[in-house]
Design a protein around this motif. Structure first.
Motif, short mmCIF file in Angstrom:
data_model
loop_
_atom_site.label_atom_id
_atom_site.label_comp_id
_atom_site.label_asym_id
_atom_site.label_seq_id
_atom_site.Cartn_x
_atom_site.Cartn_y
_atom_site.Cartn_z
N VAL A 143 23.59 -103.15 -77.75
CA VAL A 143 23.51 -102.56 -79.09
C VAL A 143 23.27 -101.05 -78.98
O VAL A 143 23.89 -100.27 -79.71
CB VAL A 143 22.41 -103.23 -79.94
CG1 VAL A 143 22.30 -102.57 -81.30
CG2 VAL A 143 22.71 -104.72 -80.08
N VAL A 144 22.39 -100.64 -78.08
CA VAL A 144 22.13 -99.21 -77.89
C VAL A 144 23.42 -98.48 -77.51
O VAL A 144 23.77 -97.46 -78.10
CB VAL A 144 21.03 -98.99 -76.82
CG1 VAL A 144 20.95 -97.53 -76.42
CG2 VAL A 144 19.69 -99.48 -77.33
N MET A 145 24.14 -99.00 -76.52
CA MET A 145 25.37 -98.33 -76.09
C MET A 145 26.45 -98.38 -77.17
O MET A 145 27.20 -97.43 -77.35
CB MET A 145 25.88 -98.92 -74.78
CG MET A 145 25.02 -98.58 -73.58
SD MET A 145 24.71 -96.79 -73.37
CE MET A 145 26.36 -96.15 -73.17
N SER A 146 26.53 -99.48 -77.92
CA SER A 146 27.51 -99.57 -79.01
C SER A 146 27.24 -98.50 -80.06
O SER A 146 28.16 -97.83 -80.52
CB SER A 146 27.47 -100.97 -79.65
OG SER A 146 27.87 -101.95 -78.72
N LEU A 147 25.99 -98.35 -80.46
CA LEU A 147 25.62 -97.33 -81.44
C LEU A 147 25.90 -95.93 -80.91
O LEU A 147 26.39 -95.07 -81.63
CB LEU A 147 24.15 -97.45 -81.81
CG LEU A 147 23.83 -98.52 -82.84
CD1 LEU A 147 22.34 -98.82 -82.85
CD2 LEU A 147 24.30 -98.08 -84.21
N ARG A 148 25.57 -95.69 -79.65
CA ARG A 148 25.81 -94.37 -79.08
C ARG A 148 27.31 -94.07 -79.03
O ARG A 148 27.75 -92.98 -79.42
CB ARG A 148 25.18 -94.27 -77.69
CG ARG A 148 23.64 -94.32 -77.78
CD ARG A 148 22.98 -94.09 -76.45
NE ARG A 148 23.19 -92.70 -76.07
CZ ARG A 148 23.39 -92.30 -74.82
NH1 ARG A 148 23.41 -93.17 -73.84
NH2 ARG A 148 23.56 -91.03 -74.56
N LEU A 149 28.11 -95.02 -78.55
CA LEU A 149 29.56 -94.82 -78.50
C LEU A 149 30.12 -94.54 -79.90
O LEU A 149 30.90 -93.62 -80.09
CB LEU A 149 30.25 -96.04 -77.89
CG LEU A 149 30.09 -96.20 -76.38
CD1 LEU A 149 30.44 -97.61 -75.95
CD2 LEU A 149 30.95 -95.19 -75.65
N PHE A 164 33.43 -90.52 -71.09
CA PHE A 164 32.20 -91.27 -71.33
C PHE A 164 31.01 -90.59 -70.65
O PHE A 164 29.99 -90.32 -71.27
CB PHE A 164 32.35 -92.71 -70.84
CG PHE A 164 31.07 -93.49 -70.87
CD1 PHE A 164 30.59 -93.99 -72.08
CD2 PHE A 164 30.36 -93.72 -69.72
CE1 PHE A 164 29.40 -94.71 -72.12
CE2 PHE A 164 29.18 -94.44 -69.75
CZ PHE A 164 28.70 -94.94 -70.95
N LEU A 165 31.15 -90.30 -69.37
CA LEU A 165 30.04 -89.71 -68.62
C LEU A 165 29.74 -88.28 -69.07
O LEU A 165 28.58 -87.87 -69.13
CB LEU A 165 30.33 -89.75 -67.12
CG LEU A 165 30.37 -91.15 -66.52
CD1 LEU A 165 30.81 -91.09 -65.07
CD2 LEU A 165 29.02 -91.85 -66.65
N GLU A 166 30.78 -87.50 -69.40
CA GLU A 166 30.58 -86.12 -69.83
C GLU A 166 29.95 -86.03 -71.21
O GLU A 166 29.08 -85.21 -71.45
CB GLU A 166 31.91 -85.36 -69.82
CG GLU A 166 32.43 -85.10 -68.43
CD GLU A 166 33.86 -84.57 -68.41
OE1 GLU A 166 34.40 -84.25 -69.50
OE2 GLU A 166 34.44 -84.49 -67.32
N GLU A 167 30.39 -86.88 -72.14
CA GLU A 167 29.89 -86.79 -73.51
C GLU A 167 28.63 -87.61 -73.75
O GLU A 167 27.78 -87.20 -74.53
CB GLU A 167 30.98 -87.25 -74.49
CG GLU A 167 32.16 -86.30 -74.53
CD GLU A 167 33.18 -86.73 -75.57
OE1 GLU A 167 32.76 -87.03 -76.71
OE2 GLU A 167 34.36 -86.77 -75.24
N ILE A 168 28.53 -88.77 -73.14
CA ILE A 168 27.43 -89.67 -73.44
C ILE A 168 26.54 -89.89 -72.23
O ILE A 168 25.33 -89.75 -72.31
CB ILE A 168 27.96 -91.03 -73.93
CG1 ILE A 168 28.75 -90.83 -75.22
CG2 ILE A 168 26.82 -92.00 -74.17
CD1 ILE A 168 29.40 -92.07 -75.74
N GLY A 169 27.13 -90.27 -71.12
CA GLY A 169 26.34 -90.62 -69.95
C GLY A 169 25.74 -92.00 -70.09
O GLY A 169 25.76 -92.60 -71.16
#
Length: 126
Positions: A34-40, A16-21
Motif C-alpha cells: 500500500v505504501v509503494m502503491s500510494l507513492r507510485l 523508479f529509483l531516480e524519482e522515488i527510490g
C-alpha cells in the motif's frame, strides 16, 4: 488495479529509483504494497495489473516459516505506518522514507481505488 504486489511488480528501474527510490521501513512486510502503491500514484506512475496470470509467485508458507519482524522493530514499524496513513510524519527520516509525490493526491488514489474514505490502519503482526 491500483495496488502493486510485493512479489510481483516490474518497472523500468531508472525512473523508479531516480524519482522515488525504494526506502520502505526496514523489516516492513505487511503494509509495503500500500505504501509503494500510494507513492507510485502520487509521483504520477500508472499501475497496471494483467488480466491473466503471466508469472506465478509461490506465496504458500507450507514449506517455510512466515516472516515475522523482530519484536523490537514491530512497534516502530506500526508507528511509521500509522503516521504515513494519517499523513502526519514528524520524523524527518520517516518523511523522507515515505515521501509522496505531487502529481496526484492521496484522496484521488482512494477515489480511483473505489474507496470513499481513507482506510484506517490496523496493526498486524508485522
Amino acid at each position: 488495479a491500483l495496488f502493486i504486489a510485493g512479489g510481483y511488480n516490474f518497472c523500468r528501474a531508472a525512473p523508479f529509483l531516480e524519482e522515488i527510490g525504494y526506502s520502505a521501513a526496514e523489516h516492513m512486510f505487511f503494509g509495503e504494497e500500500v505504501v509503494m502503491s500510494l507513492r507510485l500514484w502520487t509521483y504520477g506512475f500508472d499501475i497496471f495489473t494483467p488480466q491473466k496470470e503471466v508469472v506465478h509467485h509461490l506465496w504458500s508458507r507450507d514449506y517455510r516459516p512466515a516472516y515475522i519482524a523482530p519484536s523490537s522493530a514491530r512497534a516502530h514499524i506500526n508507528a511509521q505506518l500509522r503516521a504515513f496513513f494519517r499523513e502526519e510524519a514528524t520524523d524527518p527520516a520517516l518523511a523522507a522514507a515515505f515521501a509522496l509525490g505531487s502529481s496526484r493526491t492521496v484522496a484521488e488514489f482512494w477515489s480511483a481505488a473505489g474507496l470513499v474514505e481513507r482506510p484506517s490502519f490496523q496493526p498486524a503482526d508485522v
